[in-house]
Write a protein that holds these residues in place. Sequence first.
Motif, PDB file in Angstrom:
ATOM      1  N   SER A  54       0.825  -1.213   0.000  1.00  0.00           N
ATOM      2  CA  SER A  54       0.000   0.000   0.000  1.00  0.00           C
ATOM      3  C   SER A  54       0.856   1.259   0.000  1.00  0.00           C
ATOM      4  O   SER A  54       0.524   2.244  -0.670  1.00  0.00           O
ATOM      5  N   LEU A  55       1.955   1.248   0.735  1.00  0.00           N
ATOM      6  CA  LEU A  55       2.856   2.402   0.725  1.00  0.00           C
ATOM      7  C   LEU A  55       3.531   2.566  -0.635  1.00  0.00           C
ATOM      8  O   LEU A  55       3.708   3.689  -1.120  1.00  0.00           O
ATOM      9  N   ALA A  56       3.897   1.451  -1.266  1.00  0.00           N
ATOM     10  CA  ALA A  56       4.508   1.526  -2.598  1.00  0.00           C
ATOM     11  C   ALA A  56       3.512   2.089  -3.612  1.00  0.00           C
ATOM     12  O   ALA A  56       3.852   2.970  -4.417  1.00  0.00           O
ATOM     13  N   LEU A  57       2.272   1.599  -3.568  1.00  0.00           N
ATOM     14  CA  LEU A  57       1.248   2.117  -4.487  1.00  0.00           C
ATOM     15  C   LEU A  57       0.925   3.574  -4.193  1.00  0.00           C
ATOM     16  O   LEU A  57       0.757   4.380  -5.113  1.00  0.00           O
ATOM     17  N   GLY A  58       0.837   3.926  -2.913  1.00  0.00           N
ATOM     18  CA  GLY A  58       0.579   5.316  -2.541  1.00  0.00           C
ATOM     19  C   GLY A  58       1.690   6.244  -3.016  1.00  0.00           C
ATOM     20  O   GLY A  58       1.430   7.355  -3.479  1.00  0.00           O
ATOM     21  N   THR A  59       2.920   5.770  -2.920  1.00  0.00           N
ATOM     22  CA  THR A  59       4.052   6.561  -3.393  1.00  0.00           C
ATOM     23  C   THR A  59       3.987   6.747  -4.908  1.00  0.00           C
ATOM     24  O   THR A  59       4.182   7.863  -5.418  1.00  0.00           O
ATOM     25  N   ALA A  60       3.690   5.686  -5.630  1.00  0.00           N
ATOM     26  CA  ALA A  60       3.605   5.762  -7.096  1.00  0.00           C
ATOM     27  C   ALA A  60       2.475   6.697  -7.530  1.00  0.00           C
ATOM     28  O   ALA A  60       2.658   7.535  -8.426  1.00  0.00           O
ATOM     29  N   VAL A  61       1.330   6.581  -6.884  1.00  0.00           N
ATOM     30  CA  VAL A  61       0.183   7.427  -7.242  1.00  0.00           C
ATOM     31  C   VAL A  61       0.487   8.888  -6.913  1.00  0.00           C
ATOM     32  O   VAL A  61       0.205   9.790  -7.708  1.00  0.00           O
ATOM     33  N   GLY A  62       1.079   9.134  -5.740  1.00  0.00           N
ATOM     34  CA  GLY A  62       1.452  10.501  -5.373  1.00  0.00           C
ATOM     35  C   GLY A  62       2.482  11.084  -6.332  1.00  0.00           C
ATOM     36  O   GLY A  62       2.402  12.256  -6.712  1.00  0.00           O
ATOM     37  N   TRP A  63       3.425  10.265  -6.749  1.00  0.00           N
ATOM     38  CA  TRP A  63       4.446  10.712  -7.698  1.00  0.00           C
ATOM     39  C   TRP A  63       3.805  11.088  -9.036  1.00  0.00           C
ATOM     40  O   TRP A  63       4.174  12.099  -9.642  1.00  0.00           O
ATOM     41  N   LEU A  64       2.846  10.281  -9.486  1.00  0.00           N
ATOM     42  CA  LEU A  64       2.144  10.615 -10.728  1.00  0.00           C
ATOM     43  C   LEU A  64       1.386  11.939 -10.586  1.00  0.00           C
ATOM     44  O   LEU A  64       1.357  12.737 -11.526  1.00  0.00           O
ATOM     45  N   GLY A  65       0.780  12.151  -9.432  1.00  0.00           N
ATOM     46  CA  GLY A  65       0.087  13.412  -9.192  1.00  0.00           C
ATOM     47  C   GLY A  65       1.031  14.600  -9.230  1.00  0.00           C
ATOM     48  O   GLY A  65       0.724  15.636  -9.831  1.00  0.00           O
ATOM     49  N   ILE A  66       2.188  14.453  -8.606  1.00  0.00           N
ATOM     50  CA  ILE A  66       3.181  15.536  -8.621  1.00  0.00           C
ATOM     51  C   ILE A  66       3.665  15.786 -10.044  1.00  0.00           C
ATOM     52  O   ILE A  66       3.783  16.930 -10.478  1.00  0.00           O
ATOM     53  N   ARG A  67       3.917  14.702 -10.784  1.00  0.00           N
ATOM     54  CA  ARG A  67       4.328  14.864 -12.189  1.00  0.00           C
ATOM     55  C   ARG A  67       3.244  15.563 -12.998  1.00  0.00           C
ATOM     56  O   ARG A  67       3.535  16.383 -13.858  1.00  0.00           O
ATOM     57  N   GLY A  68       1.979  15.225 -12.723  1.00  0.00           N
ATOM     58  CA  GLY A  68       0.867  15.875 -13.408  1.00  0.00           C
ATOM     59  C   GLY A  68       0.809  17.356 -13.107  1.00  0.00           C
ATOM     60  O   GLY A  68       0.574  18.175 -14.003  1.00  0.00           O
ATOM     61  N   LEU A  69       1.035  17.718 -11.850  1.00  0.00           N
ATOM     62  CA  LEU A  69       1.026  19.137 -11.479  1.00  0.00           C
ATOM     63  C   LEU A  69       2.199  19.878 -12.116  1.00  0.00           C
ATOM     64  O   LEU A  69       2.035  20.978 -12.635  1.00  0.00           O
ATOM     65  N   ARG A  70       3.371  19.280 -12.059  1.00  0.00           N
ATOM     66  CA  ARG A  70       4.560  19.926 -12.628  1.00  0.00           C
ATOM     67  C   ARG A  70       4.472  20.010 -14.145  1.00  0.00           C
ATOM     68  O   ARG A  70       4.859  21.003 -14.749  1.00  0.00           O
ATOM     69  N   GLY A  71       3.963  18.959 -14.780  1.00  0.00           N
ATOM     70  CA  GLY A  71       3.819  18.943 -16.235  1.00  0.00           C
ATOM     71  C   GLY A  71       2.793  19.951 -16.702  1.00  0.00           C
ATOM     72  O   GLY A  71       2.963  20.608 -17.716  1.00  0.00           O
ATOM     73  N   GLY A  72       1.702  20.071 -15.957  1.00  0.00           N
ATOM     74  CA  GLY A  72       0.659  21.033 -16.305  1.00  0.00           C
ATOM     75  C   GLY A  72       1.163  22.461 -16.216  1.00  0.00           C
ATOM     76  O   GLY A  72       0.829  23.305 -17.040  1.00  0.00           O
ATOM     77  N   THR A  73       2.014  22.723 -15.246  1.00  0.00           N
ATOM     78  CA  THR A  73       2.577  24.058 -15.080  1.00  0.00           C
ATOM     79  C   THR A  73       3.508  24.386 -16.244  1.00  0.00           C
ATOM     80  O   THR A  73       3.434  25.465 -16.819  1.00  0.00           O
ATOM     81  N   ARG A  74       4.361  23.441 -16.604  1.00  0.00           N
ATOM     82  CA  ARG A  74       5.277  23.662 -17.726  1.00  0.00           C
ATOM     83  C   ARG A  74       4.522  23.785 -19.043  1.00  0.00           C
ATOM     84  O   ARG A  74       4.843  24.615 -19.870  1.00  0.00           O
ATOM     85  N   ALA A  75       3.493  22.949 -19.223  1.00  0.00           N
ATOM     86  CA  ALA A  75       2.725  22.975 -20.466  1.00  0.00           C
ATOM     87  C   ALA A  75       1.959  24.286 -20.593  1.00  0.00           C
ATOM     88  O   ALA A  75       1.896  24.879 -21.672  1.00  0.00           O
TER      89      ALA A  75
END
Length: 91
Positions: A54-75
Motif C-alpha cells: 500500500s505504501l509503494a502504491l501510494g508513493t507511485a500514485v502521489g508521484w504521478l500526481g506531482i508529475r501531473g502538477l509539474r507537467g501542467g505548469t510547464r505545459a
Amino acid sequence: MTLSKRASWFLVAVGVWSWVIWPTFLRNIWKDDRSWHDGPTGFFLVHLVLTVVSLALGTAVGWLGIRGLRGGTRAAAGAAASGSDLVDSSR
C-alpha cells in the motif's frame, strides 16, 4: 497524456493519505497480541506485506500526481509563451 489539475491534486492527496494511514495501521498491528509468538506470526506478516504494498502504491500514485502538477505548469507556461492553446504532452 495530460492530467487535469484536479486529478493531479487528487492523486497527491491519495499518496499523502497512504503515508498517514498505513504506518499508523502497522504500529497498531505491531502492538496486537496476535502479531508475536516466538517471532512474527502469519497475522503480522500478512499485514506487513499489505502495508508495504500500500505504501509503494501510494508513493507511485502521489508521484504521478506531482508529475501531473509539474507537467501542467510547464505545459501552460509553454502554451502561453507560444500563444498556442494546444499542449504537447510528449515531453
